[in-house]
Design an enzyme around this catalytic site. Structure first.
Site, PDB file in Angstrom:
ATOM      1  N   ASP A 198      53.458  -1.268  18.678  1.00 45.81           N
ATOM      2  CA  ASP A 198      52.377  -1.792  19.857  1.00 45.81           C
ATOM      3  C   ASP A 198      51.203  -0.735  19.495  1.00 45.81           C
ATOM      4  OD1 ASP A 198      51.972  -3.485  21.566  1.00 45.81           O
ATOM      5  OD2 ASP A 198      51.989  -2.327  23.217  1.00 45.81           O
ATOM      6  N   TYR A 257      48.462   1.996  20.466  1.00 44.07           N
ATOM      7  CA  TYR A 257      48.224   3.001  21.721  1.00 44.07           C
ATOM      8  C   TYR A 257      47.257   2.045  22.767  1.00 44.07           C
ATOM      9  CZ  TYR A 257      49.987   6.689  18.549  1.00 44.07           C
ATOM     10  OH  TYR A 257      50.747   7.472  17.705  1.00 44.07           O
ATOM     11  N   PHE A 309      50.809   4.567  14.724  1.00 40.19           N
ATOM     12  CA  PHE A 309      51.091   5.993  14.754  1.00 40.19           C
ATOM     13  C   PHE A 309      49.530   6.935  14.791  1.00 40.19           C
ATOM     14  CE2 PHE A 309      55.436   4.477  13.502  1.00 40.19           C
ATOM     15  CZ  PHE A 309      55.902   4.635  14.472  1.00 40.19           C
ATOM     16  N   HIS A 320      63.401   6.519  16.366  1.00 38.95           N
ATOM     17  CA  HIS A 320      62.133   6.458  16.523  1.00 38.95           C
ATOM     18  C   HIS A 320      61.631   8.052  16.557  1.00 38.95           C
ATOM     19  CE1 HIS A 320      58.312   5.478  18.430  1.00 38.95           C
ATOM     20  NE2 HIS A 320      58.072   4.525  17.833  1.00 38.95           N
TER      21      HIS A 320
END
Length: 226
Positions: free
Chosen positions: A68, A70, A81, A190
């Site tokens: 998703d 930010y 990221f 993760h």
């Protein structure tokens, strides 16, 4: 995001034409127009397809999957990221840079902008490409996953010897879309602070990726974002 003229790099535009003209994408577009009439939506429209625009299909060598964008103001710019230069690095990205230092000795960069990776053939693809401000996951299950699954399937079937980096259970669920006889799949927990200590730290994915590229006779990725 005009249905007939998506603002997207030419090779992807051609490969994804069927998706852009599908019923689900039409519904997604109208959902986004409605959302934008009521709430701030990230990333800005011209950055929704930033990952595809920076990494054309023929340049893809590595695929890093995120979930998703930010949802904080100024953070999302279309690369999983990554944050634009000058924006504080989120915790998962800080941990990515810690592992980069552990693995390759690269000091934590001042910037959290990963565009340099993208320009070397690292497709930084989120499963969902937009989000409502301050509401994580708010645009999931609206159609984006159909679109990004199609991207993974196209890479899997039309290319060979790509390296997929699957960090966390969500990304690892996408493994079923990847042909393991044609591609390399590296899995780790993760990099979130909740799971990085369970095996993300020490996974060595940056050096392992370069070792595979070396074996293939391909240039290594320069993982230093600066």
């Amino acid at each position: 995001m005009n249905k007939t003229d998506p603002q997207i790099e030419a090779s992807w535009k051609s490969l994804l034409w069927e998706e852009f003209n599908s019923g689900y994408f039409y519904s997604l577009k109208h959902f986004l127009l409605d959302e934008k009439s009521k709430y701030p939506v990230f990333p800005p429209g011209n950055y929704i397809f930033h990952a595809l625009n920076l990494t054309p299909f023929d340049k893809v060598r590595v695929v890093l999957l995120g979930q998703d964008p930010y949802h904080g103001k100024g953070q999302a710019h279309g690369l999983c990221f990554s944050v634009p230069a000058g924006i504080r690095k989120p915790p998962s990205l800080v941990n990515i840079f810690k592992e980069l230092n552990n693995d390759l000795g690269i000091n934590e960069p001042a910037t959290g902008n990963l565009e340099k990776w993208a320009r070397q053939g690292v497709l930084l693809l989120n499963a969902t490409l937009t989000v409502r401000a301050s509401h994580a996951g708010s645009h999931q299950n609206k159609g984006w996953e159909n679109f990004t699954d199609a991207i993974i399937k196209i890479i899997s079937s039309e290319k060979a010897h790509c390296i997929f980096l699957l960090w966390g259970k969500y990304a690892q669920a996408k493994q079923e879309l990847i042909d393991p006889s044609r591609h390399y799949v590296l899995k780790a927990p993760h990099p979130s602070p909740f799971s990085a200590n369970r095996g993300f730290f020490g996974c060595g994915h940056f050096s392992k990726t370069n070792a595979i590229l070396n074996k293939l006779g391909e240039p290594e990725i320069d993982w230093d974002p600066e």
